[in-house]
Design a protein around this motif. Structure first.
Motif, PDB file in Angstrom:
ATOM      1  N   GLU A   1      -5.105   8.058  -7.972  1.00 19.14           N
ATOM      2  CA  GLU A   1      -4.702   9.277  -7.394  1.00 19.14           C
ATOM      3  C   GLU A   1      -3.754   8.918  -6.647  1.00 19.14           C
ATOM      4  N   MET A   2      -3.669   7.774  -5.571  1.00 17.05           N
ATOM      5  CA  MET A   2      -2.706   7.030  -4.229  1.00 17.05           C
ATOM      6  C   MET A   2      -1.270   6.842  -5.175  1.00 17.05           C
ATOM      7  N   TRP A   3      -1.423   6.489  -6.281  1.00 18.68           N
ATOM      8  CA  TRP A   3      -0.141   5.239  -6.858  1.00 18.68           C
ATOM      9  C   TRP A   3       0.489   6.728  -7.373  1.00 18.68           C
ATOM     10  N   GLU A   4      -0.146   7.919  -8.198  1.00 23.06           N
ATOM     11  CA  GLU A   4       0.623   9.268  -8.820  1.00 23.06           C
ATOM     12  C   GLU A   4       0.632   9.974  -7.897  1.00 23.06           C
ATOM     13  N   HIS A   5       0.449   9.924  -7.011  1.00 21.42           N
ATOM     14  CA  HIS A   5       0.086  11.271  -5.935  1.00 21.42           C
ATOM     15  C   HIS A   5       1.816  11.099  -6.012  1.00 21.42           C
ATOM     16  N   GLU A   6       2.074  12.725  -5.419  1.00 20.80           N
ATOM     17  CA  GLU A   6       3.822  12.819  -5.771  1.00 20.80           C
ATOM     18  C   GLU A   6       4.113  12.322  -5.149  1.00 20.80           C
TER      19      GLU A   6
ATOM     20  N   ALA B   1     -10.593  -1.406  -6.283  1.00 27.23           N
ATOM     21  CA  ALA B   1     -11.891  -1.636  -5.709  1.00 27.23           C
ATOM     22  C   ALA B   1     -12.989  -0.496  -6.120  1.00 27.23           C
ATOM     23  N   GLY B   2     -14.211  -0.634  -5.672  1.00 31.44           N
ATOM     24  CA  GLY B   2     -15.061  -0.298  -5.907  1.00 31.44           C
ATOM     25  C   GLY B   2     -15.406  -0.194  -7.293  1.00 31.44           C
ATOM     26  N   PRO B   3     -16.297   0.936  -8.171  1.00 35.32           N
ATOM     27  CA  PRO B   3     -16.513   1.090 -10.083  1.00 35.32           C
ATOM     28  C   PRO B   3     -14.995   2.037 -10.538  1.00 35.32           C
ATOM     29  N   ASP B   4     -13.850   1.977  -9.323  1.00 35.59           N
ATOM     30  CA  ASP B   4     -12.785   2.627 -10.162  1.00 35.59           C
ATOM     31  C   ASP B   4     -12.184   2.000 -11.280  1.00 35.59           C
ATOM     32  N   GLN B   5     -11.653   2.760 -12.116  1.00 32.26           N
ATOM     33  CA  GLN B   5     -10.974   2.560 -13.142  1.00 32.26           C
ATOM     34  C   GLN B   5      -9.106   3.149 -13.577  1.00 32.26           C
ATOM     35  N   GLY B   6      -8.144   1.853 -13.116  1.00 31.13           N
ATOM     36  CA  GLY B   6      -7.006   2.589 -13.410  1.00 31.13           C
ATOM     37  C   GLY B   6      -5.558   2.338 -13.006  1.00 31.13           C
TER      38      GLY B   6
ATOM     39  N   THR C   1       1.138  -0.785   0.032  1.00 37.08           N
ATOM     40  CA  THR C   1       0.690   0.424  -0.057  1.00 37.08           C
ATOM     41  C   THR C   1       0.702   1.166  -0.199  1.00 37.08           C
ATOM     42  N   ALA C   2       0.187   2.501   0.025  1.00 33.92           N
ATOM     43  CA  ALA C   2       0.548   3.426  -0.284  1.00 33.92           C
ATOM     44  C   ALA C   2       1.401   3.565   1.236  1.00 33.92           C
TER      45      ALA C   2
END
Ligand code: CTP
Length: 400
Positions: free
Chosen positions: A127-132, A157-162, A91-92
């Motif tokens: 967003e967490m993976w790409e956070h600076e 997790a949930g409806p998100d993609q990326g 995890t982050a």
């Protein structure tokens, strides 16, 4: 993929992808590896420790201070036992703690208390993976030699993609196998590496130099030493510390470097010329400091000797020679040309003159061009990762 008997810890963090760690642990166990599982508290909310202890036949560690206290301190004894630790999902939060050296749970304490190879397979929202913060932490860890299995793009997790989805278990297993195959694979080999730029005196205080930082050569020397080689590093002036385990010879000029390299090359199985050697030197350096009042000096230059060519002219049977081609354009074409003119086995072409590659950058864009006609374009990698890839290519393509 021969993993039989290899001592592997699977670390599991709290994220929805924790269920996929079951597959990773199962496949490692099926491949006859010795597997132990360490979970964060959050991970135990997603998957029961009983699943892992049943699969591996060993108790799962999830508590830094278990009751009753075990005979051995879990994180230090497992840290010594492990050859490799693979954290899936990472995890982050775990990545941040590891980058900072925090150790407030059994998994982060284990990561700090080990010299094992560490492979992280991150999984988190895009967003967490790409956070600076996360990308900086990941870069810090990469520069320390931690291996990342890049997350895939897909359903989160949930409806998100990326991007952020845990890599496929085959890819995680392949990374584990590749890292284990590197451990001690250069034992018994003698590796000579040159690094840094040279300084050609104009007078006792001035010189002609270049922008080489010496980092690439230092990383190759350090990586070869980690992989069990006996390493000699011949380096021009640099601010870097000597790589642990390497014998270091410090030189200034191209002529000094030539003498040191040719002297050490006789006993070497592999020579990696990462140094940026001056092509010309002042013909007649002044023995006293030139005075400004005398007006601008006219400096006549003469060619230095090409060390790689001299090495290839006298190479012994089975000796592998690797050169570099630092170029601002047509990197592959120029690397190919240097393969011929210098008669070496492998040329590492790298782009210079851009921020993320070349002199003093932490990363490199490189292409490996081999005498065996193979050309490998590498993605943007840290200099440490590039050092690993160069040694892999030498091992797989040229060492018997
Ligand atoms: N090299 C060497 N001796 C020299 C110059 C370079 O051994 N006098 C080695 C470098 O260590 C590197 C390779 O040759 O591994 C290519 O160096 P580079 O400076 O890129 O090439 P040059 O031969 O100097 O050619 P050019 O400057 O024309 O690109």
């Amino acid at each position: 993929m021969d993993l039989a008997g290899r001592r592997i810890v699977v670390g599991v963090c709290g994220g929805i992808a924790a269920y996929k760690a079951v597959e990773v642990a199962r496949r490692l166990t099926q491949a006859s590896a010795e597997v132990r599982v360490v979970m964060t508290r959050a991970a135990t909310q997603f998957v029961g420790p009983l699943t892992f202890s049943t699969l591996t036949g060993h108790a799962v560690a999830s508590d830094l201070f278990p009751e009753p206290a075990p005979a051995e301190i879990v994180h230090t004894s497992l840290g010594r036992w492990a050859e490799l630790i693979v954290v899936a999902p990472a995890t982050a939060d775990l990545i941040a703690k590891y980058a900072l050296g925090l150790a407030d749970d059994v998994l982060s304490a284990l990561l700090l208390a080990t010299r094992a190879t560490v492979v992280l397979a991150p999984a988190m929202h895009t967003e967490m993976w790409e956070h600076e913060a996360t990308s900086r932490n990941a870069a810090t860890l990469r520069a320390r030699g931690v291996v990342f299995v890049r997350p895939a793009t897909g359903a989160l997790a949930g409806p998100d993609q990326g991007p952020g989805r845990l890599a496929e278990s085959e890819d995680i297993l392949a990374a584990v196998a590749a890292e284990l195959s590197r451990r001690n694979d250069f034992a018994g080999r003698r590796v000579l590496v040159s690094a840094g730029g040279t300084r050609e005196p104009i007078d006792p205080v001035r010189f002609i130099g270049n922008r080489s930082s010496g980092r690439m050569g230092h990383e190759v020397a350090a990586e070869a030493a980690r992989r069990g080689a006996t390493v000699t590093l011949v380096t021009g002036p640099t601010s870097l510390e000597a790589p642990p385990g390497a014998a270091v010879v410090r030189v200034e000029t191209a002529a000094d470097m030539r003498d040191a390299v040719l002297g050490a090359a006789e006993g070497a199985d592999v020579v990696v010329m990462a140094a940026a050697v001056a092509d010309w030197r002042p013909t007649d350096p002044a023995s006293r400091k030139l005075q400004k009042g005398d007006g601008p000096p006219v400096i006549t230059l003469e060619a230095t000797e090409d060390i790689l060519r001299a090495l290839s002219a006298r190479r012994h049977d089975g000796q592998v020679l690797v050169g570099f081609a630092a170029e601002t354009e047509d990197v592959e074409g120029r690397a190919r040309a240097k393969l011929e003119t210098k008669a070496v086995d492998l040329v590492v072409g790298n782009l210079v003159g851009v921020d993320d590659s070349g002199f003093d950058a932490g990363t490199n864009r490189a292409v490996l061009v081999g005498r065996d006609e193979r050309v490998d374009h590498l993605p943007l990698v840290s200099k440490r990762e590039l050092a690993g890839a160069i040694l892999d290519a030498v091992r797989d393509r040229f060492l018997a």
